[in-house]
Design an enzyme around this catalytic site. Structure first.
Site, PDB file in Angstrom:
ATOM      1  N   PHE A   1      -5.967   3.323  14.823  1.00  0.00           N
ATOM      2  CA  PHE A   1      -5.020   3.482  13.725  1.00  0.00           C
ATOM      3  C   PHE A   1      -3.664   3.808  14.328  1.00  0.00           C
ATOM      4  O   PHE A   1      -3.493   4.850  14.968  1.00  0.00           O
ATOM      5  CB  PHE A   1      -5.437   4.593  12.754  1.00  0.00           C
ATOM      6  CG  PHE A   1      -4.479   4.741  11.599  1.00  0.00           C
ATOM      7  CD1 PHE A   1      -4.615   3.960  10.468  1.00  0.00           C
ATOM      8  CD2 PHE A   1      -3.426   5.643  11.669  1.00  0.00           C
ATOM      9  CE1 PHE A   1      -3.715   4.077   9.410  1.00  0.00           C
ATOM     10  CE2 PHE A   1      -2.526   5.768  10.619  1.00  0.00           C
ATOM     11  CZ  PHE A   1      -2.677   4.982   9.492  1.00  0.00           C
TER      12      PHE A   1
ATOM     13  N   ASP B   1      -0.539   6.127  22.246  1.00  0.00           N
ATOM     14  CA  ASP B   1      -0.195   6.656  20.931  1.00  0.00           C
ATOM     15  C   ASP B   1      -0.699   8.091  20.865  1.00  0.00           C
ATOM     16  O   ASP B   1      -1.891   8.337  20.677  1.00  0.00           O
ATOM     17  CB  ASP B   1      -0.842   5.784  19.851  1.00  0.00           C
ATOM     18  CG  ASP B   1      -0.566   6.278  18.440  1.00  0.00           C
ATOM     19  OD1 ASP B   1      -0.149   7.446  18.278  1.00  0.00           O
ATOM     20  OD2 ASP B   1      -0.794   5.506  17.489  1.00  0.00           O
TER      21      ASP B   1
ATOM     22  N   LYS C   1       4.171  13.572  14.005  1.00  0.00           N
ATOM     23  CA  LYS C   1       3.369  14.617  13.369  1.00  0.00           C
ATOM     24  C   LYS C   1       3.838  16.014  13.736  1.00  0.00           C
ATOM     25  O   LYS C   1       4.823  16.496  13.198  1.00  0.00           O
ATOM     26  CB  LYS C   1       1.888  14.382  13.663  1.00  0.00           C
ATOM     27  CG  LYS C   1       1.326  13.178  12.890  1.00  0.00           C
ATOM     28  CD  LYS C   1      -0.158  13.148  12.880  1.00  0.00           C
ATOM     29  CE  LYS C   1      -0.714  11.968  12.068  1.00  0.00           C
ATOM     30  NZ  LYS C   1      -0.560  12.143  10.628  1.00  0.00           N
TER      31      LYS C   1
END
Length: 423
Positions: free
Chosen positions: A163, A248, A277
Site C-alpha cells: 500500500f 516507503d 504520518k
C-alpha cells in the site's frame, strides 16, 4: 494529569466561536456528516471533539485510549504542549510563502532529516503534504531513471500486499485490487511480485527495471515485516542493475519501530525514502529523501512541485515533533512498551500470531471477528483497527505508557469474546 496530557476544553477555545462543539450529540453530528461529506470513508465510527496525550473524547463525553494514533500519525499523542506552542508561534509569525521562497524552518527540517537518516553528501529533500504525495514524487523520480543506450528502464517493481497511497501513481504501486480496479487504466509499467520471496525478486530485477518500491513492514497488509536479508538482497540487485531502491517508510518511519527508520538495522543505504504520518506530530507533512548526488539530481527544476509542501507551519511542526522525540527519549519508550505489548498479546487465548516492531503491531485472531473487535473495543473505550477479517493493528502514540497498555491487555479477552458472541 501531567503537563503532557492536560485536556483543553473545546468550548473555551477560539474554535468555539466558529463551531459549537458542545451541546450536540454524536448522532446529530453524524447525521450532518452524511448530508455534507462524500461517503468515501463510510460512516465515521465516532465524533471526536478533543484529545490529550493518548486519550480522546467523543461528542457524548466518552473517553477512549487511542491505540491507533490517527493511523500512526499522532507520534506525541494529542495536544502536545510543545508542538502546539511551536505551531501557534510559527503561524502567528509566517504561515505560507509558496515555493517561490523558502523559510528557516524548511531548511532546518531538511538538514535534520538528512542527519537522522545518516545521508551521504549530495543528498536532498522534497517536502509534500502527505505520504501519498511523497510516493508520487518518488514515482516520478523512478520515471527519470530511464537508463541509456538500447536498454531502457521502464518497469517498476512493487510487492503483493503493498500500500503506497491512493493518488494515481501511488495507486499503481498499491496491490489491492479493490482499490485499483475502479480507476484503471493506471500508470503502466508496475509489476507486483510475491511478498518476501527473494527468488522472485531476483527473477524480476534486471536492466529494464527503473525502481523497486518496498515497505520494510507492510502496514495495511496486516503489519508484515520483510524477512531478514530481503532488504540487503534488494540493495545488491538494484545496485547491480542500475535500478533505484525506494523505501516507503511513511508508516514505519519517525520512531514508529523504535528507530528513526525501520530499515536502519538492514545495514544498507537506499536511493530514496518517503516519510509522512508521524513526521508532523498530527500536522500534515510528507517528505521524499534522496541519497547521493546522482539520485538527487534526477528531478530538475520544473519537473515536480507543490504549492503547500514544506510551508513554514508544517516544517515547524515537524521540527518540534523531532525535538520532542529526541529530548524526551521517546524511542526508548517505543521499544520497551512495544515489546511488552507483543509479549503479552501472544499469551492471550484466541491470539494466534503477533507481528511488528516497536509500536507498530499486528496480531491475528482465531476467528473472522476483527471488525467486531473494533466495535467492541470502542464500546469498551479503546480505539484499534482491523486491516483484515482476522487481524488487529495497533499504532498508538509513541508516548503510550506500560500502564496504559496494560488496561487494554486486561480488557482484550472480554472484547474478543464479545465480538465472537456477536458474530
Amino acid at each position: 494529569m501531567s503537563k503532557h496530557t492536560a485536556a483543553v476544553d473545546p468550548a473555551a477555545t477560539p474554535v468555539a466561536e466558529l463551531v459549537e462543539t458542545t451541546g450536540h450529540a454524536g448522532s446529530e453530528w453524524l447525521s450532518r456528516y452524511s448530508s455534507s461529506l462524500m461517503g468515501v470513508f463510510g460512516a465515521p465510527q465516532r465524533v471526536l471533539v478533543r484529545g490529550a496525550g493518548c486519550l480522546v473524547w467523543d461528542a457524548d463525553g466518552k473517553e477512549y485510549l487511542d491505540l491507533l494514533g490517527g493511523i500512526a500519525v499522532n507520534a506525541l499523542g494529542h495536544a502536545h504542549p510543545f508542538v502546539t506552542s511551536v505551531i501557534s508561534s510559527q503561524l502567528a509569525t509566517l504561515g505560507h510563502v509558496s515555493n517561490f521562497f523558502t523559510s528557516p524552518t524548511q531548511v532546518a527540517l531538511a538538514e535534520k532529516l538528512l542527519e537522522l537518516a545518516q545521508a551521504p553528501a549530495g543528498s536532498k529533500v522534497f517536502f509534500s503534504n502527505s505520504g501519498t504525495e511523497a510516493n508520487e514524487a518518488a514515482f516520478k523520480l523512478a520515471r527519470r531513471n530511464t537508463g541509456t543506450g538500447d536498454t531502457r528502464r521502464t518497469k517498476i517493481i512493487a510487492l503483493e500486499g503493498a500500500f503506497h497511497g491512493r493518488t494515481m501513481g501511488a495507486l499503481a504501486l498499491t496491490a489491492k485490487e479493490a482499490y485499483r480496479t475502479p480507476f484503471e487504466p493506471l500508470p503502466g509499467g508496475v509489476v507486483h511480485i510475491p511478498f518476501g520471496d527473494v527468488e522472485a525478486l531476483k527473477a524480476a530485477v534486471d536492466e529494464t527495471v527503473a525502481a523497486v518500491f518496498l515497505e520494510p513492514i507492510q502496514g495495511e497488509a496486516g503489519v508484515r515485516p520483510l524477512p531478514p536479508g530481503y532488504l540487503k538482497a534488494a540493495r545488491e540487485l538494484t545496485a547491480r542493475t542500475g535500478a533505484l531502491l525506494i523505501l516507503d517508510e511513511v508508516q514505519t518511519g519517525i520512531g514508529r519501530t523504535g528507530k528513526w527508520l525501520a530499515s536502519e538495522d538492514a545495514g544498507i543505504m537506499p536511493d530514496a525514502v518517503t516519510l509522512a504520518k508521524g513526521l508532523g506530530g498530527g500536522f500534515p507533512i510528507g517528505a521524499l529523501l534522496t541519497f547521493g548526488e546522482q539520485t538527487s539530481s534526477l528531478l530538475s527544476a520544473g519537473q515536480h512541485g507543490t504549492t503547500f509542501g514544506g510551508n513554514p507551519v508544517a516544517t515547524a511542526a515537524a521540527l518540534a515533533t523531532l525535538h520532542a522525540l529526541e529530548s524526551q527519549h521517546v524511542l526508548a519508550n517505543v521499544a520497551a512498551v512495544g515489546e511488552h505489548l507483543r509479549s503479552a498479546l501472544a499469551a492471550i487465548p484466541g491470539v494466534t500470531e503477533v507481528r511488528g516492531e516497536g509500536l507498530l503491531i499486528g496480531f491475528d485472531l482465531d476467528a473472522d471477528v476483527a471488525p467486531g473487535v473494533v466495535q467492541a473495543g470502542l464500546d469498551a473505550g479503546f480505539i484499534v483497527n482491523s486491516p483484515g477479517p482476522r487481524t488487529i493493528r495497533l499504532a498508538p502514540p509513541l508516548i503510550l505508557t506500560t500502564a496504559q497498555a496494560d488496561t487494554f491487555l486486561a480488557a482484550f479477552p472480554a472484547i474478543l469474546q464479545t465480538a465472537k458472541d456477536a458474530s
